[in-house]
Each structure stands twice: as C-alpha cells, then as structure tokens.
Design a protein around this motif. Structure first.
Motif, PDB file in Angstrom:
ATOM      1  N   SER A 159       0.825  -1.209   0.000  1.00  0.00           N
ATOM      2  CA  SER A 159       0.000   0.000   0.000  1.00  0.00           C
ATOM      3  C   SER A 159       0.863   1.265   0.000  1.00  0.00           C
ATOM      4  CB  SER A 159      -0.976   0.009   1.179  1.00  0.00           C
ATOM      5  OG  SER A 159      -0.276   0.000   2.396  1.00  0.00           O
ATOM      6  N   ALA A 160       2.004   1.241   0.681  1.00  0.00           N
ATOM      7  CA  ALA A 160       2.892   2.409   0.695  1.00  0.00           C
ATOM      8  C   ALA A 160       3.479   2.660  -0.687  1.00  0.00           C
ATOM      9  CB  ALA A 160       4.010   2.213   1.716  1.00  0.00           C
ATOM     10  N   VAL A 161       3.869   1.599  -1.362  1.00  0.00           N
ATOM     11  CA  VAL A 161       4.426   1.742  -2.715  1.00  0.00           C
ATOM     12  C   VAL A 161       3.336   2.225  -3.666  1.00  0.00           C
ATOM     13  CG1 VAL A 161       5.579   0.556  -4.623  1.00  0.00           C
ATOM     14  CG2 VAL A 161       6.172  -0.029  -2.268  1.00  0.00           C
ATOM     15  N   ASN A 162       2.140   1.644  -3.558  1.00  0.00           N
ATOM     16  CA  ASN A 162       1.020   2.075  -4.399  1.00  0.00           C
ATOM     17  C   ASN A 162       0.730   3.557  -4.207  1.00  0.00           C
ATOM     18  OD1 ASN A 162       0.318  -0.228  -5.833  1.00  0.00           O
ATOM     19  ND2 ASN A 162      -1.025  -0.985  -4.238  1.00  0.00           N
ATOM     20  N   GLU A 163       0.767   3.998  -2.975  1.00  0.00           N
ATOM     21  CA  GLU A 163       0.495   5.412  -2.676  1.00  0.00           C
ATOM     22  C   GLU A 163       1.518   6.319  -3.361  1.00  0.00           C
ATOM     23  OE1 GLU A 163       0.330   8.355   1.199  1.00  0.00           O
ATOM     24  OE2 GLU A 163      -0.058   6.221   1.471  1.00  0.00           O
ATOM     25  N   GLU A 164       2.781   5.939  -3.315  1.00  0.00           N
ATOM     26  CA  GLU A 164       3.800   6.770  -3.966  1.00  0.00           C
ATOM     27  C   GLU A 164       3.651   6.752  -5.483  1.00  0.00           C
ATOM     28  OE1 GLU A 164       8.598   7.602  -4.142  1.00  0.00           O
ATOM     29  OE2 GLU A 164       7.830   6.264  -2.582  1.00  0.00           O
ATOM     30  N   ILE A 165       3.311   5.595  -6.046  1.00  0.00           N
ATOM     31  CA  ILE A 165       3.088   5.513  -7.497  1.00  0.00           C
ATOM     32  C   ILE A 165       1.919   6.421  -7.890  1.00  0.00           C
ATOM     33  CG2 ILE A 165       2.291   4.024  -9.380  1.00  0.00           C
ATOM     34  CD1 ILE A 165       3.912   1.750  -8.036  1.00  0.00           C
ATOM     35  N   GLU A 177      -0.319  11.272 -10.409  1.00  0.00           N
ATOM     36  CA  GLU A 177      -1.247  12.401 -10.269  1.00  0.00           C
ATOM     37  C   GLU A 177      -0.542  13.751 -10.390  1.00  0.00           C
ATOM     38  OE1 GLU A 177      -3.178  11.633  -6.556  1.00  0.00           O
ATOM     39  OE2 GLU A 177      -4.375  10.002  -7.399  1.00  0.00           O
ATOM     40  N   SER A 178       0.721  13.793 -10.000  1.00  0.00           N
ATOM     41  CA  SER A 178       1.460  15.059 -10.045  1.00  0.00           C
ATOM     42  C   SER A 178       2.076  15.330 -11.413  1.00  0.00           C
ATOM     43  CB  SER A 178       2.571  15.059  -8.988  1.00  0.00           C
ATOM     44  OG  SER A 178       3.600  14.157  -9.361  1.00  0.00           O
ATOM     45  N   GLY A 179       1.898  14.401 -12.346  1.00  0.00           N
ATOM     46  CA  GLY A 179       2.505  14.565 -13.662  1.00  0.00           C
ATOM     47  C   GLY A 179       4.001  14.276 -13.638  1.00  0.00           C
ATOM     48  N   GLY A 180       4.439  13.511 -12.653  1.00  0.00           N
ATOM     49  CA  GLY A 180       5.854  13.237 -12.468  1.00  0.00           C
ATOM     50  C   GLY A 180       6.524  12.443 -13.572  1.00  0.00           C
ATOM     51  N   LEU A 181       5.736  11.820 -14.428  1.00  0.00           N
ATOM     52  CA  LEU A 181       6.332  11.020 -15.501  1.00  0.00           C
ATOM     53  C   LEU A 181       6.849  11.878 -16.649  1.00  0.00           C
ATOM     54  CD1 LEU A 181       3.966   7.939 -15.671  1.00  0.00           C
ATOM     55  CD2 LEU A 181       6.149   8.163 -14.524  1.00  0.00           C
ATOM     56  N   VAL A 182       6.612  13.163 -16.577  1.00  0.00           N
ATOM     57  CA  VAL A 182       7.065  14.059 -17.637  1.00  0.00           C
ATOM     58  C   VAL A 182       8.585  14.181 -17.625  1.00  0.00           C
ATOM     59  CG1 VAL A 182       6.954  16.424 -18.501  1.00  0.00           C
ATOM     60  CG2 VAL A 182       4.894  15.318 -17.623  1.00  0.00           C
ATOM     61  N   SER A 183       9.179  14.189 -16.446  1.00  0.00           N
ATOM     62  CA  SER A 183      10.625  14.369 -16.339  1.00  0.00           C
ATOM     63  C   SER A 183      11.358  13.030 -16.407  1.00  0.00           C
ATOM     64  CB  SER A 183      10.983  15.052 -15.020  1.00  0.00           C
ATOM     65  OG  SER A 183      10.748  14.170 -13.936  1.00  0.00           O
ATOM     66  N   THR A 184      12.615  13.097 -16.781  1.00  0.00           N
ATOM     67  CA  THR A 184      13.458  11.898 -16.814  1.00  0.00           C
ATOM     68  C   THR A 184      13.579  11.311 -15.413  1.00  0.00           C
ATOM     69  OG1 THR A 184      14.704  12.770 -18.679  1.00  0.00           O
ATOM     70  CG2 THR A 184      15.749  11.019 -17.405  1.00  0.00           C
ATOM     71  N   GLU A 185      13.758  12.167 -14.414  1.00  0.00           N
ATOM     72  CA  GLU A 185      13.882  11.702 -13.036  1.00  0.00           C
ATOM     73  C   GLU A 185      12.599  11.001 -12.585  1.00  0.00           C
ATOM     74  OE1 GLU A 185      14.392  14.983 -13.877  1.00  0.00           O
ATOM     75  OE2 GLU A 185      16.569  14.975 -13.868  1.00  0.00           O
ATOM     76  N   GLY A 186      11.466  11.555 -12.989  1.00  0.00           N
ATOM     77  CA  GLY A 186      10.181  10.960 -12.633  1.00  0.00           C
ATOM     78  C   GLY A 186       9.998   9.595 -13.245  1.00  0.00           C
ATOM     79  N   ARG A 187      10.404   9.449 -14.500  1.00  0.00           N
ATOM     80  CA  ARG A 187      10.298   8.142 -15.152  1.00  0.00           C
ATOM     81  C   ARG A 187      11.220   7.130 -14.498  1.00  0.00           C
ATOM     82  NH1 ARG A 187       9.974  11.501 -19.635  1.00  0.00           N
ATOM     83  NH2 ARG A 187      12.158  11.177 -20.141  1.00  0.00           N
ATOM     84  N   CYS A 188      12.416   7.555 -14.121  1.00  0.00           N
ATOM     85  CA  CYS A 188      13.355   6.663 -13.428  1.00  0.00           C
ATOM     86  C   CYS A 188      12.783   6.232 -12.080  1.00  0.00           C
ATOM     87  CB  CYS A 188      14.704   7.342 -13.244  1.00  0.00           C
ATOM     88  SG  CYS A 188      15.644   7.515 -14.764  1.00  0.00           S
ATOM     89  N   ARG A 189      12.204   7.189 -11.350  1.00  0.00           N
ATOM     90  CA  ARG A 189      11.608   6.866 -10.054  1.00  0.00           C
ATOM     91  C   ARG A 189      10.450   5.903 -10.232  1.00  0.00           C
ATOM     92  NH1 ARG A 189      12.227   5.062  -5.483  1.00  0.00           N
ATOM     93  NH2 ARG A 189      10.642   5.580  -3.963  1.00  0.00           N
ATOM     94  N   TYR A 190       9.648   6.094 -11.273  1.00  0.00           N
ATOM     95  CA  TYR A 190       8.523   5.213 -11.553  1.00  0.00           C
ATOM     96  C   TYR A 190       9.015   3.783 -11.802  1.00  0.00           C
ATOM     97  CZ  TYR A 190       4.376   3.321 -13.856  1.00  0.00           C
ATOM     98  OH  TYR A 190       3.296   2.543 -14.202  1.00  0.00           O
ATOM     99  N   GLU A 191      10.085   3.641 -12.570  1.00  0.00           N
ATOM    100  CA  GLU A 191      10.650   2.314 -12.830  1.00  0.00           C
ATOM    101  C   GLU A 191      11.134   1.669 -11.530  1.00  0.00           C
ATOM    102  OE1 GLU A 191      13.623   2.669 -15.878  1.00  0.00           O
ATOM    103  OE2 GLU A 191      12.170   3.437 -17.322  1.00  0.00           O
ATOM    104  N   GLU A 192      11.771   2.451 -10.669  1.00  0.00           N
ATOM    105  CA  GLU A 192      12.219   1.935  -9.364  1.00  0.00           C
ATOM    106  C   GLU A 192      11.023   1.472  -8.533  1.00  0.00           C
ATOM    107  OE1 GLU A 192      14.252   5.276  -7.724  1.00  0.00           O
ATOM    108  OE2 GLU A 192      16.035   4.985  -8.957  1.00  0.00           O
TER     109      GLU A 192
END
Length: 58
Positions: free
Chosen positions: A15-21, A26-41
């Motif tokens: 549930s904690a991981v789901n919340e961060e994903i 929701e914040s549009g974090g996948l737009v940045s390279t860092e956001g995409r890397c974090r999403y993969e992690e």
C-alpha cells in the motif's frame, strides 16, 4: 553493503508503494526523466512487495 538477510532494509508495504506511485502519476511526475526513473524503481519495489504478500499468504 549488507551481507546477511538480517542487515537488508525492510521492504515497504504494497500500500505504501502504491500510494507513492499514485502520487507520482497524479502530479505529472512522468514528464521528467527523473520521474520516469523513479517510476521504474517503484515498479520493481511494487513487484517485490507483491511477491512478499504472496509468500505470506502461502
């Protein structure tokens, strides 16, 4: 570097991981390279959490 299972960091709950994903999406974090890397992690961490939940259920 941890050398035994007792020294490994404790995995976060599913549930904690789901919340961060969700927050990242929701914040549009996948737009940045860092956001995409974090999403993969997070996906890797999510998969590990799912496996852990399945092991506990068995």
């Amino acid at each position: 570097m941890p050398s035994s299972p007792a020294e490994l960091p404790r995995a976060r709950s599913l549930s904690a991981v789901n919340e961060e994903i969700r927050g990242l999406l929701e914040s549009g974090g996948l737009v940045s390279t860092e956001g995409r890397c974090r999403y993969e992690e997070l996906l890797v961490e999510w998969a590990a959490a799912v496996r852990g939940d399945m092991a506990e259920a068995a």
